[in-house]
Design a protein around this motif. Structure first.
Motif, mmCIF file in Angstrom:
data_model
loop_
_atom_site.group_PDB
_atom_site.id
_atom_site.type_symbol
_atom_site.label_atom_id
_atom_site.label_comp_id
_atom_site.label_asym_id
_atom_site.label_seq_id
_atom_site.Cartn_x
_atom_site.Cartn_y
_atom_site.Cartn_z
ATOM 1 N N ALA A 1 -7.655 -7.816 -12.230
ATOM 2 C CA ALA A 1 -7.077 -8.790 -11.464
ATOM 3 C C ALA A 1 -5.384 -8.163 -11.289
ATOM 4 O O ALA A 1 -5.089 -8.158 -9.986
ATOM 5 C CB ALA A 1 -6.633 -10.098 -12.059
ATOM 6 N N PHE A 2 -4.941 -7.480 -12.233
ATOM 7 C CA PHE A 2 -3.497 -6.707 -12.001
ATOM 8 C C PHE A 2 -3.893 -5.532 -10.810
ATOM 9 O O PHE A 2 -2.956 -5.407 -10.237
ATOM 10 C CB PHE A 2 -3.253 -6.353 -13.285
ATOM 11 C CG PHE A 2 -1.784 -5.684 -13.193
ATOM 12 C CD1 PHE A 2 -0.665 -6.446 -12.955
ATOM 13 C CD2 PHE A 2 -1.502 -4.317 -13.114
ATOM 14 C CE1 PHE A 2 0.421 -5.790 -12.788
ATOM 15 C CE2 PHE A 2 -0.341 -3.722 -13.168
ATOM 16 C CZ PHE A 2 0.715 -4.438 -13.002
ATOM 17 N N ALA A 3 -4.739 -4.863 -11.239
ATOM 18 C CA ALA A 3 -5.014 -3.824 -10.238
ATOM 19 C C ALA A 3 -5.286 -4.153 -8.690
ATOM 20 O O ALA A 3 -4.813 -3.604 -7.974
ATOM 21 C CB ALA A 3 -6.285 -2.824 -10.693
ATOM 22 N N LEU A 4 -6.103 -5.159 -8.722
ATOM 23 C CA LEU A 4 -6.116 -6.051 -7.467
ATOM 24 C C LEU A 4 -4.856 -6.338 -6.739
ATOM 25 O O LEU A 4 -4.841 -6.152 -5.594
ATOM 26 C CB LEU A 4 -7.075 -6.989 -7.340
ATOM 27 C CG LEU A 4 -8.510 -6.591 -7.738
ATOM 28 C CD1 LEU A 4 -9.456 -7.910 -7.707
ATOM 29 C CD2 LEU A 4 -9.261 -5.649 -6.526
ATOM 30 N N ALA A 5 -4.019 -6.981 -7.216
ATOM 31 C CA ALA A 5 -2.837 -7.346 -7.050
ATOM 32 C C ALA A 5 -1.780 -6.131 -6.588
ATOM 33 O O ALA A 5 -1.200 -6.252 -5.395
ATOM 34 C CB ALA A 5 -2.034 -8.265 -8.030
ATOM 35 N N ARG A 6 -1.702 -5.080 -7.397
ATOM 36 C CA ARG A 6 -1.222 -4.146 -7.157
ATOM 37 C C ARG A 6 -1.599 -3.543 -5.881
ATOM 38 O O ARG A 6 -0.892 -2.933 -4.934
ATOM 39 C CB ARG A 6 -1.189 -3.033 -8.054
ATOM 40 C CG ARG A 6 -0.287 -1.905 -8.153
ATOM 41 C CD ARG A 6 -0.282 -0.915 -9.418
ATOM 42 N NE ARG A 6 -1.517 -0.679 -9.634
ATOM 43 C CZ ARG A 6 -2.041 -0.049 -10.796
ATOM 44 N NH1 ARG A 6 -0.901 0.317 -11.682
ATOM 45 N NH2 ARG A 6 -3.237 0.287 -11.129
ATOM 46 N N TYR A 7 -2.902 -3.264 -5.618
ATOM 47 C CA TYR A 7 -3.358 -2.554 -4.125
ATOM 48 C C TYR A 7 -2.950 -3.648 -3.109
ATOM 49 O O TYR A 7 -2.474 -3.160 -2.026
ATOM 50 C CB TYR A 7 -5.079 -2.755 -4.433
ATOM 51 C CG TYR A 7 -5.711 -2.152 -3.171
ATOM 52 C CD1 TYR A 7 -5.758 -1.030 -2.858
ATOM 53 C CD2 TYR A 7 -6.123 -3.295 -2.248
ATOM 54 C CE1 TYR A 7 -6.353 -0.697 -1.675
ATOM 55 C CE2 TYR A 7 -6.755 -2.842 -1.187
ATOM 56 C CZ TYR A 7 -6.843 -1.683 -0.699
ATOM 57 O OH TYR A 7 -7.657 -1.169 0.552
ATOM 58 N N ALA A 8 -3.237 -4.995 -3.446
ATOM 59 C CA ALA A 8 -2.490 -5.807 -2.132
ATOM 60 C C ALA A 8 -1.164 -5.553 -1.666
ATOM 61 O O ALA A 8 -0.961 -5.629 -0.646
ATOM 62 C CB ALA A 8 -3.126 -7.294 -2.393
ATOM 63 N N ASN A 9 -0.517 -5.583 -2.835
ATOM 64 C CA ASN A 9 1.128 -5.561 -2.587
ATOM 65 C C ASN A 9 1.582 -4.210 -2.116
ATOM 66 O O ASN A 9 2.411 -4.213 -1.216
ATOM 67 C CB ASN A 9 1.811 -5.654 -4.137
ATOM 68 C CG ASN A 9 3.031 -5.861 -3.950
ATOM 69 O OD1 ASN A 9 3.807 -6.618 -3.357
ATOM 70 N ND2 ASN A 9 3.841 -4.845 -4.501
ATOM 71 N N ARG A 10 0.740 -2.979 -2.281
ATOM 72 C CA ARG A 10 1.004 -1.995 -1.798
ATOM 73 C C ARG A 10 0.518 -1.935 -0.260
ATOM 74 O O ARG A 10 1.353 -1.240 0.735
ATOM 75 C CB ARG A 10 0.219 -0.864 -2.291
ATOM 76 C CG ARG A 10 0.437 0.589 -1.917
ATOM 77 C CD ARG A 10 0.038 1.747 -2.905
ATOM 78 N NE ARG A 10 -1.403 1.738 -2.983
ATOM 79 C CZ ARG A 10 -1.610 1.204 -4.221
ATOM 80 N NH1 ARG A 10 -1.002 1.006 -5.004
ATOM 81 N NH2 ARG A 10 -3.167 1.294 -4.455
ATOM 82 N N GLU A 11 -0.249 -2.598 0.116
ATOM 83 C CA GLU A 11 -0.848 -3.051 1.458
ATOM 84 C C GLU A 11 0.064 -3.694 2.274
ATOM 85 O O GLU A 11 0.506 -3.376 3.286
ATOM 86 C CB GLU A 11 -2.235 -3.320 1.631
ATOM 87 C CG GLU A 11 -2.976 -3.493 2.974
ATOM 88 C CD GLU A 11 -3.454 -2.491 3.503
ATOM 89 O OE1 GLU A 11 -3.945 -2.357 4.940
ATOM 90 O OE2 GLU A 11 -3.243 -1.317 2.701
ATOM 91 N N VAL A 12 0.580 -4.787 1.767
ATOM 92 C CA VAL A 12 1.580 -5.749 2.400
ATOM 93 C C VAL A 12 3.069 -4.807 2.825
ATOM 94 O O VAL A 12 3.564 -4.891 3.641
ATOM 95 C CB VAL A 12 1.886 -6.802 1.394
ATOM 96 C CG1 VAL A 12 3.065 -7.576 2.010
ATOM 97 C CG2 VAL A 12 0.864 -7.914 1.444
#
Length: 254
Positions: free
Chosen positions: A120-131
């Motif tokens: 879940a943390f890795a997914l959030a980090r990926y999304a945050n980088r995209e944003v």
């Protein structure tokens, strides 16, 4: 095993989390799924999104873990990963099972040794980088009616995170951000609250520029070309810093 079949929406997933606790399920033997893939010896439960139940889960997350952790959960759920619902569910279960020491607050992502919490943390980090990339690379165009318009094609459902950023900076402007991967519009009327709108397949916009927009775009492209130093061109580095998939939506590369 109980499998809650959810829609790929925050409301549906949070409703499933609420139901798992309300119905007193064995949380270790409960799964949230976004697919229709059958599981042997499992009982399927179809989830109907309930706004009130979802809001109760949100209030619990904010109260127990804080706004930052709730924001991180939302980022994880903005990705396209089909296992995100289960990862977030087990992360919440793990967090609610912890007890604070003294006055210190428990955080959802403290136990990164847990596979679900880590995912879940890795997914959030990926999304945050995209944003973060979108905030830097997004380009607005002025339409003939004076509205600022931008088209993006992110790998995650990013509009809910982009709109607050630009609404804060362009509070007196009418602007629209269009996600052409999801046919989703972020709409901000000047001086009012922004909102999201799901379009139909036939709603693909055909924007018409204002009289001066074409001129300013050409001036901007000429400026970008003029300041470049030919001897220092490094296309490989440019693609690392600015992936090709973003350049399609940027004025200077059109």
């Amino acid at each position: 095993m109980i499998v809650y079949r959810c829609e790929d929406t925050l409301e549906s997933i949070f409703t499933a989390v609420y139901l798992a606790y309300e119905e007193k399920r064995d949380l270790q033997d409960t799964q949230l799924s976004l697919t229709e893939d059958p599981l042997l010896f499992a009982t399927d439960v179809s989830v109907v999104a309930d706004e009130e139940k979802a809001k109760k889960v949100i209030r619990t997350l904010v109260r127990r873990f804080g706004e930052k952790d709730y924001h991180t959960v939302c980022l994880a759920l903005a990705t396209e990963d089909t296992e995100k619902a289960q990862a977030v569910f087990r992360t919440i279960v793990e967090g609610l099972g912890q007890r604070p020491v003294g006055r210190s607050r428990v955080h959802l992502f403290d136990n990164l040794a847990d596979d679900y919490v880590h995912k879940a943390f890795a997914l959030a980090r990926y999304a945050n980088r995209e944003v973060g990339h979108l905030i830097e690379f997004l380009r607005f165009e002025e339409l003939e009616n004076g509205v600022l318009y931008s088209r993006v094609g992110p790998k995650v459902n990013a509009l809910a995170f982009l709109m607050p950023h630009f609404a804060d900076r362009f509070s007196i402007e009418n602007f629209v951000i269009y996600d052409d991967q999801r046919n989703l519009f972020g709409i901000h009327p000047a001086g009012k609250a922004w909102y999201l709108f799901h379009g139909e397949e036939t709603d693909q916009p055909q924007p018409v520029w204002s009289g001066e927009e074409g001129l300013y775009q050409e001036l901007f492209r000429h400026f970008v070309k003029t300041i470049a130093i030919k001897e220092r061109y490094n296309w490989k580095l440019q693609r690392n810093m600015l992936p090709l998939r973003f350049q399609e939506y940027m004025t200077e590369f059109q």
